[in-house]
Design a protein around this motif. Structure first.
Motif, PDB file in Angstrom:
ATOM      1  N   ASP A 153      66.527  37.962   8.512  1.00  0.00           N
ATOM      2  CA  ASP A 153      65.118  38.147   8.866  1.00  0.00           C
ATOM      3  C   ASP A 153      65.005  39.535   9.476  1.00  0.00           C
ATOM      4  N   ILE A 154      64.529  40.496   8.693  1.00  0.00           N
ATOM      5  CA  ILE A 154      64.535  41.882   9.165  1.00  0.00           C
ATOM      6  C   ILE A 154      63.546  42.128  10.296  1.00  0.00           C
ATOM      7  N   ASP A 155      62.617  41.206  10.510  1.00  0.00           N
ATOM      8  CA  ASP A 155      61.684  41.351  11.628  1.00  0.00           C
ATOM      9  C   ASP A 155      62.298  40.878  12.946  1.00  0.00           C
ATOM     10  N   ASN A 156      63.297  40.016  12.856  1.00  0.00           N
ATOM     11  CA  ASN A 156      63.945  39.474  14.051  1.00  0.00           C
ATOM     12  C   ASN A 156      65.427  39.201  13.731  1.00  0.00           C
ATOM     13  N   PRO A 157      66.218  40.252  13.484  1.00  0.00           N
ATOM     14  CA  PRO A 157      67.585  40.042  13.012  1.00  0.00           C
ATOM     15  C   PRO A 157      68.580  39.616  14.082  1.00  0.00           C
ATOM     16  N   TYR A 158      68.270  39.855  15.361  1.00  0.00           N
ATOM     17  CA  TYR A 158      69.244  39.603  16.420  1.00  0.00           C
ATOM     18  C   TYR A 158      68.689  38.647  17.474  1.00  0.00           C
ATOM     19  N   SER A 159      69.589  37.930  18.116  1.00  0.00           N
ATOM     20  CA  SER A 159      69.195  37.014  19.190  1.00  0.00           C
ATOM     21  C   SER A 159      68.948  37.795  20.476  1.00  0.00           C
ATOM     22  N   GLY A 160      68.304  37.157  21.417  1.00  0.00           N
ATOM     23  CA  GLY A 160      68.060  37.778  22.710  1.00  0.00           C
ATOM     24  C   GLY A 160      69.356  38.128  23.426  1.00  0.00           C
ATOM     25  N   MET A 161      70.376  37.296  23.282  1.00  0.00           N
ATOM     26  CA  MET A 161      71.682  37.555  23.900  1.00  0.00           C
ATOM     27  C   MET A 161      72.294  38.828  23.313  1.00  0.00           C
ATOM     28  N   GLN A 162      72.222  38.948  21.990  1.00  0.00           N
ATOM     29  CA  GLN A 162      72.761  40.156  21.356  1.00  0.00           C
ATOM     30  C   GLN A 162      72.012  41.399  21.810  1.00  0.00           C
ATOM     31  N   THR A 163      70.705  41.298  21.885  1.00  0.00           N
ATOM     32  CA  THR A 163      69.887  42.448  22.277  1.00  0.00           C
ATOM     33  C   THR A 163      70.294  42.946  23.658  1.00  0.00           C
ATOM     34  N   ALA A 164      70.548  42.035  24.569  1.00  0.00           N
ATOM     35  CA  ALA A 164      70.985  42.432  25.919  1.00  0.00           C
ATOM     36  C   ALA A 164      72.335  43.138  25.869  1.00  0.00           C
ATOM     37  N   ILE A 165      73.253  42.639  25.038  1.00  0.00           N
ATOM     38  CA  ILE A 165      74.564  43.273  24.890  1.00  0.00           C
ATOM     39  C   ILE A 165      74.407  44.668  24.296  1.00  0.00           C
ATOM     40  N   PHE A 166      73.549  44.786  23.292  1.00  0.00           N
ATOM     41  CA  PHE A 166      73.310  46.101  22.680  1.00  0.00           C
ATOM     42  C   PHE A 166      72.780  47.093  23.716  1.00  0.00           C
ATOM     43  N   GLU A 167      71.877  46.632  24.562  1.00  0.00           N
ATOM     44  CA  GLU A 167      71.314  47.513  25.592  1.00  0.00           C
ATOM     45  C   GLU A 167      72.400  47.981  26.562  1.00  0.00           C
ATOM     46  N   MET A 168      73.290  47.079  26.958  1.00  0.00           N
ATOM     47  CA  MET A 168      74.382  47.443  27.858  1.00  0.00           C
ATOM     48  C   MET A 168      75.309  48.472  27.214  1.00  0.00           C
ATOM     49  N   LEU A 169      75.640  48.251  25.948  1.00  0.00           N
ATOM     50  CA  LEU A 169      76.509  49.189  25.242  1.00  0.00           C
ATOM     51  C   LEU A 169      75.821  50.533  25.028  1.00  0.00           C
TER      52      LEU A 169
END
Length: 196
Positions: A153-169
């Motif tokens: 789903d290109i409009d919502n490809p990642y979970s909220g947990m992943q998004t937080a990890i991406f932000e930290m990285l």
């Protein structure tokens, strides 16, 4: 890493620690003994890279692309978890031991559908893993849904947990965003230049 190879006893000690109240079965101990030789390249390489991601048909091709690009660096040893002998029945233990002894953990994130979601949790839960983790995150803004090919789903490809990890990285300077395979190659090459 340039360390002395790990011994079976050292691996068994870590395995017992990770298994908490359980212990290795005789079969698991034998598999551990056989795996020590396979781990030698991790210790003999100047830089070892543990490449993680989804093993879907299209995704694993991109993991192989990243692995190949990293292995072009002199003194590098990049590998996928599947490259290490399959006798390990406990994949949690296999992941933990490989992550412990690898210099750099490289995640290739494409979506929230399986793949290495559990491992992503370890990136933030365990500081020693977070400190050596780099993630290449696929962006879908400029892509046509039909061209993606993974059913994401290109409009919502990642979970909220992943998004937080991406932000930290991203805050740590260890997130690279990509849309095309050329971009993905650039992420791998940028990681190599950071390690030099």
């Amino acid at each position: 890493m340039s360390e002395e190879p790990v011994t079976v006893d050292e691996l068994a000690e870590k395995a017992d620690e990770y298994l908490h109240e359980a212990s290795l079965t005789p079969e698991e101990y034998e598999a551990l003994k056989q795996s020590v030789a396979e781990l030698t390249p991790i210790f003999s390489a100047e830089n070892s890279y543990f490449v993680l991601g989804s093993y879907g048909k299209l995704e694993i091709r991109r993991l192989q692309l990243v692995k190949d690009r990293l292995n072009r660096q002199p003194g590098a040893y990049a590998f996928l978890m599947v490259d290490i002998r399959s006798e390990w029945t406990n994949t949690y233990l296999k992941f933990r031991l490989l992550a412990d002894y690898t210099d750099v953990i490289v995640g290739v994130a494409e979506h929230a559908q399986g793949g290495f979601l559990v491992e992503q949790g370890y990136f933030t839960a365990l500081e020693e893993y977070f400190a050596k983790t780099h993630v290449f995150k696929r962006e879908y803004d400029s892509l046509d849904a039909d061209a993606v090919g993974t059913g994401t789903d290109i409009d919502n490809p990642y979970s909220g947990m992943q998004t937080a990890i991406f932000e930290m990285l991203n805050d740590a300077g260890r997130l690279c965003q990509w849309s095309s395979e050329d971009d993905l190659i650039e992420c791998a090459e940028a990681l190599v230049s950071v390690k030099e």
